[in-house]
Design a protein around this motif. Structure first.
Motif, mmCIF file in Angstrom:
data_model
loop_
_atom_site.group_PDB
_atom_site.id
_atom_site.type_symbol
_atom_site.label_atom_id
_atom_site.label_comp_id
_atom_site.label_asym_id
_atom_site.label_seq_id
_atom_site.Cartn_x
_atom_site.Cartn_y
_atom_site.Cartn_z
ATOM 1 N N ASN A 289 0.807 -1.223 0.000
ATOM 2 C CA ASN A 289 0.000 0.000 0.000
ATOM 3 C C ASN A 289 0.839 1.270 0.000
ATOM 4 O OD1 ASN A 289 -2.348 -1.523 0.026
ATOM 5 N ND2 ASN A 289 -2.561 -1.449 2.242
ATOM 6 N N LEU A 290 1.991 1.238 -0.657
ATOM 7 C CA LEU A 290 2.788 2.456 -0.797
ATOM 8 C C LEU A 290 2.214 3.322 -1.908
ATOM 9 C CD1 LEU A 290 6.389 0.934 -0.568
ATOM 10 C CD2 LEU A 290 5.001 1.899 1.285
ATOM 11 N N PHE A 291 2.467 4.631 -1.819
ATOM 12 C CA PHE A 291 2.021 5.543 -2.871
ATOM 13 C C PHE A 291 2.984 5.409 -4.058
ATOM 14 C CE2 PHE A 291 0.728 7.762 1.108
ATOM 15 C CZ PHE A 291 -0.648 7.622 0.936
ATOM 16 N N PRO A 292 2.524 4.895 -5.194
ATOM 17 C CA PRO A 292 3.459 4.601 -6.285
ATOM 18 C C PRO A 292 4.081 5.840 -6.910
ATOM 19 C CG PRO A 292 1.190 4.273 -7.008
ATOM 20 C CD PRO A 292 1.138 4.481 -5.524
ATOM 21 N N ASN A 293 3.408 6.990 -6.787
ATOM 22 C CA ASN A 293 3.904 8.227 -7.407
ATOM 23 C C ASN A 293 4.826 9.018 -6.488
ATOM 24 O OD1 ASN A 293 1.671 8.703 -5.722
ATOM 25 N ND2 ASN A 293 1.352 10.715 -6.632
ATOM 26 N N MET A 294 5.083 8.501 -5.287
ATOM 27 C CA MET A 294 5.947 9.202 -4.331
ATOM 28 C C MET A 294 7.224 8.403 -4.102
ATOM 29 S SD MET A 294 3.349 10.445 -1.333
ATOM 30 C CE MET A 294 1.840 11.360 -1.708
ATOM 31 N N LYS A 295 8.336 9.110 -3.975
ATOM 32 C CA LYS A 295 9.581 8.440 -3.623
ATOM 33 C C LYS A 295 9.499 7.894 -2.197
ATOM 34 C CE LYS A 295 12.454 11.134 -6.799
ATOM 35 N NZ LYS A 295 13.595 12.077 -6.922
ATOM 36 N N VAL A 296 10.426 7.013 -1.880
ATOM 37 C CA VAL A 296 10.415 6.328 -0.588
ATOM 38 C C VAL A 296 10.358 7.315 0.578
ATOM 39 C CG1 VAL A 296 11.904 5.001 0.972
ATOM 40 C CG2 VAL A 296 11.465 4.170 -1.349
ATOM 41 N N LEU A 297 11.197 8.338 0.546
ATOM 42 C CA LEU A 297 11.237 9.276 1.660
ATOM 43 C C LEU A 297 9.887 9.940 1.874
ATOM 44 C CD1 LEU A 297 13.360 10.419 3.699
ATOM 45 C CD2 LEU A 297 13.467 12.425 2.223
ATOM 46 N N ARG A 298 9.249 10.376 0.792
ATOM 47 C CA ARG A 298 7.958 11.057 0.949
ATOM 48 C C ARG A 298 6.863 10.090 1.374
ATOM 49 N NH1 ARG A 298 4.445 14.505 -3.443
ATOM 50 N NH2 ARG A 298 2.797 15.087 -1.977
ATOM 51 N N ASN A 299 6.936 8.821 0.946
ATOM 52 C CA ASN A 299 5.983 7.836 1.444
ATOM 53 C C ASN A 299 5.980 7.792 2.970
ATOM 54 O OD1 ASN A 299 4.317 5.648 -0.136
ATOM 55 N ND2 ASN A 299 6.034 6.172 -1.497
ATOM 56 N N ILE A 300 7.155 7.971 3.554
ATOM 57 C CA ILE A 300 7.280 7.888 5.008
ATOM 58 C C ILE A 300 6.927 9.202 5.694
ATOM 59 C CG2 ILE A 300 8.915 7.442 6.900
ATOM 60 C CD1 ILE A 300 10.392 5.570 4.949
ATOM 61 N N THR A 301 7.208 10.337 5.061
ATOM 62 C CA THR A 301 7.003 11.632 5.716
ATOM 63 C C THR A 301 5.599 12.198 5.538
ATOM 64 O OG1 THR A 301 7.794 12.875 3.776
ATOM 65 C CG2 THR A 301 9.428 12.228 5.432
ATOM 66 N N GLU A 302 4.848 11.697 4.582
ATOM 67 C CA GLU A 302 3.559 12.311 4.244
ATOM 68 C C GLU A 302 2.623 12.391 5.449
ATOM 69 O OE1 GLU A 302 1.118 13.922 0.986
ATOM 70 O OE2 GLU A 302 3.248 13.720 1.451
ATOM 71 N N ALA A 303 2.426 11.276 6.139
ATOM 72 C CA ALA A 303 1.491 11.279 7.270
ATOM 73 C C ALA A 303 2.034 12.051 8.470
ATOM 74 C CB ALA A 303 1.137 9.847 7.657
ATOM 75 N N PRO A 304 3.302 11.881 8.870
ATOM 76 C CA PRO A 304 3.787 12.700 9.995
ATOM 77 C C PRO A 304 3.639 14.196 9.782
ATOM 78 C CG PRO A 304 5.286 10.881 9.592
ATOM 79 C CD PRO A 304 4.283 10.862 8.469
ATOM 80 N N VAL A 305 3.815 14.656 8.536
ATOM 81 C CA VAL A 305 3.676 16.087 8.256
ATOM 82 C C VAL A 305 2.210 16.510 8.316
ATOM 83 C CG1 VAL A 305 3.881 17.853 6.459
ATOM 84 C CG2 VAL A 305 5.800 16.305 6.932
ATOM 85 N N HIS A 306 1.335 15.752 7.649
ATOM 86 C CA HIS A 306 -0.056 16.191 7.500
ATOM 87 C C HIS A 306 -0.975 15.744 8.639
ATOM 88 C CE1 HIS A 306 0.582 17.951 3.560
ATOM 89 N NE2 HIS A 306 1.261 16.873 3.212
ATOM 90 N N VAL A 307 -0.603 14.685 9.352
ATOM 91 C CA VAL A 307 -1.446 14.204 10.455
ATOM 92 C C VAL A 307 -0.901 14.629 11.807
ATOM 93 C CG1 VAL A 307 -2.423 12.158 11.571
ATOM 94 C CG2 VAL A 307 -2.226 12.235 9.078
ATOM 95 N N LEU A 308 0.421 14.461 11.999
ATOM 96 C CA LEU A 308 1.012 14.831 13.288
ATOM 97 C C LEU A 308 1.449 16.279 13.347
ATOM 98 C CD1 LEU A 308 3.246 11.703 14.097
ATOM 99 C CD2 LEU A 308 0.861 12.147 14.741
ATOM 100 N N GLY A 309 1.564 16.930 12.185
ATOM 101 C CA GLY A 309 1.968 18.322 12.165
ATOM 102 C C GLY A 309 3.454 18.548 12.328
ATOM 103 N N LEU A 310 4.272 17.522 12.034
ATOM 104 C CA LEU A 310 5.719 17.688 12.102
ATOM 105 C C LEU A 310 6.195 18.613 10.986
ATOM 106 C CD1 LEU A 310 5.489 15.180 13.982
ATOM 107 C CD2 LEU A 310 7.556 14.302 12.892
ATOM 108 N N SER A 311 7.292 19.317 11.241
ATOM 109 C CA SER A 311 7.902 20.088 10.173
ATOM 110 C C SER A 311 8.502 19.123 9.158
ATOM 111 C CB SER A 311 9.004 20.993 10.730
ATOM 112 O OG SER A 311 10.123 20.211 11.148
ATOM 113 N N GLN A 312 8.696 19.604 7.923
ATOM 114 C CA GLN A 312 9.267 18.737 6.899
ATOM 115 C C GLN A 312 10.667 18.282 7.298
ATOM 116 O OE1 GLN A 312 7.368 17.848 3.953
ATOM 117 N NE2 GLN A 312 8.918 16.228 4.142
ATOM 118 N N ASP A 313 11.452 19.174 7.894
ATOM 119 C CA ASP A 313 12.811 18.808 8.289
ATOM 120 C C ASP A 313 12.796 17.713 9.356
ATOM 121 O OD1 ASP A 313 13.887 20.587 6.525
ATOM 122 O OD2 ASP A 313 14.352 22.127 8.029
#
Length: 262
Positions: free
Chosen positions: A108-132
């Protein structure tokens, strides 16, 4: 039915008389079920016995027909209003579900996103973490799962075992209190299974995350579990430490099942 013999009120997961039906088929039958923090619980039993339904209820992909579920002291599918339990609103469900991560049979990985963004997408948009902060956490986790050099790869450029490792890193990136594992090696080629199971063994040994696992990999269950629960027809018919469950099960149905899969 408890996944720990401790007499404690600090259980992390609690099912109270949970029933789930699909049409005329009762998949879970008034299930009482507890898991305590930091424990690794494995659910075993024949297909259709209700194991995966428990995980899907915890992920709020399903709702119970009767009974209640609590995670970290908060109701999952219900909330309290004016002293009464009512069906939970989406905001409440999202908040409680932050404590839960799940790794599925399919990656269930997002095929259009690179590996790093697959992992960071939810922490940024759900947990509110900064991108860095999310990037740093993702890189740390990719090192943990042995893929530190694949940040810029797309899922299609990875093997099945590598994709499942990314899925595990993605689940851990949310810093869940509970990690749900649903037959995570079933979609892998046989030669890739051992590597993913070794990774999960390492996570079980080196982190304090609570695990609830559905698997047919009995050696893995024996290695990582604090408690093994045998399900049949929507009920827990036997549970205990893996040494006891695999060496001297008490219930005839457990003995039959284990003799067929071991």
């Amino acid at each position: 039915m408890s996944a720990d013999t401790a007499s404690s009120n600090d259980e992390l997961i609690r099912f109270d008389h949970v029933t789930k039906r699909f049409g005329d088929n009762t998949v879970l039958d008034s299930l009482d079920f507890k898991v305590f923090p930091g424990k690794h619980v494995t659910l075993i039993g024949p297909s259709g016995s209700g194991k995966t339904t428990i995980l899907r209820l915890l992920m709020t992909l399903l709702k119970p027909d009767e009974g209640t579920i609590k995670v970290d002291g908060a109701y999952l599918s219900h909330e309290e209003k004016d002293g009464k339990l009512v069906p939970a609103g989406e905001k409440h469900v999202r908040e409680v579900r932050k404590n839960i991560g799940m790794v599925f049979q399919q990656f269930n990985l997002f095929p259009n996103m690179k590996v790093l963004r697959n992992i960071t997408e939810a922490p940024v948009h759900v947990l509110g973490l900064s991108q860095d902060e999310a990037d740093a956490r993702a890189r740390e986790l990719l090192e943990l799962v042995g893929l530190g050099d694949r940040c810029d790869a797309y899922p299609s450029q990875l093997s099945g075992g590598q994709q499942q490792r990314v899925a595990i890193a993605r689940a851990l990136a949310m810093r869940p209190k509970v990690l749900l594992l649903d037959e995570v090696t079933s979609a892998l080629d046989p030669e890739l299974v051992a590597g993913v199971l070794d990774l999960l063994r390492d996570i079980a040994r080196t982190t304090d995350v609570t695990m609830v696992c559905v698997t047919h990999e009995m050696n893995f269950a024996r290695d990582v579990s604090d408690c093994v629960m045998m399900f049949d027809e929507g009920r827990v018919i036997e549970y205990g430490h893996p040494d006891q469950m695999f060496s001297a099960p008490e219930h005839e149905r457990t003995r039959e099942f284990l003799s067929a899969v071991l």
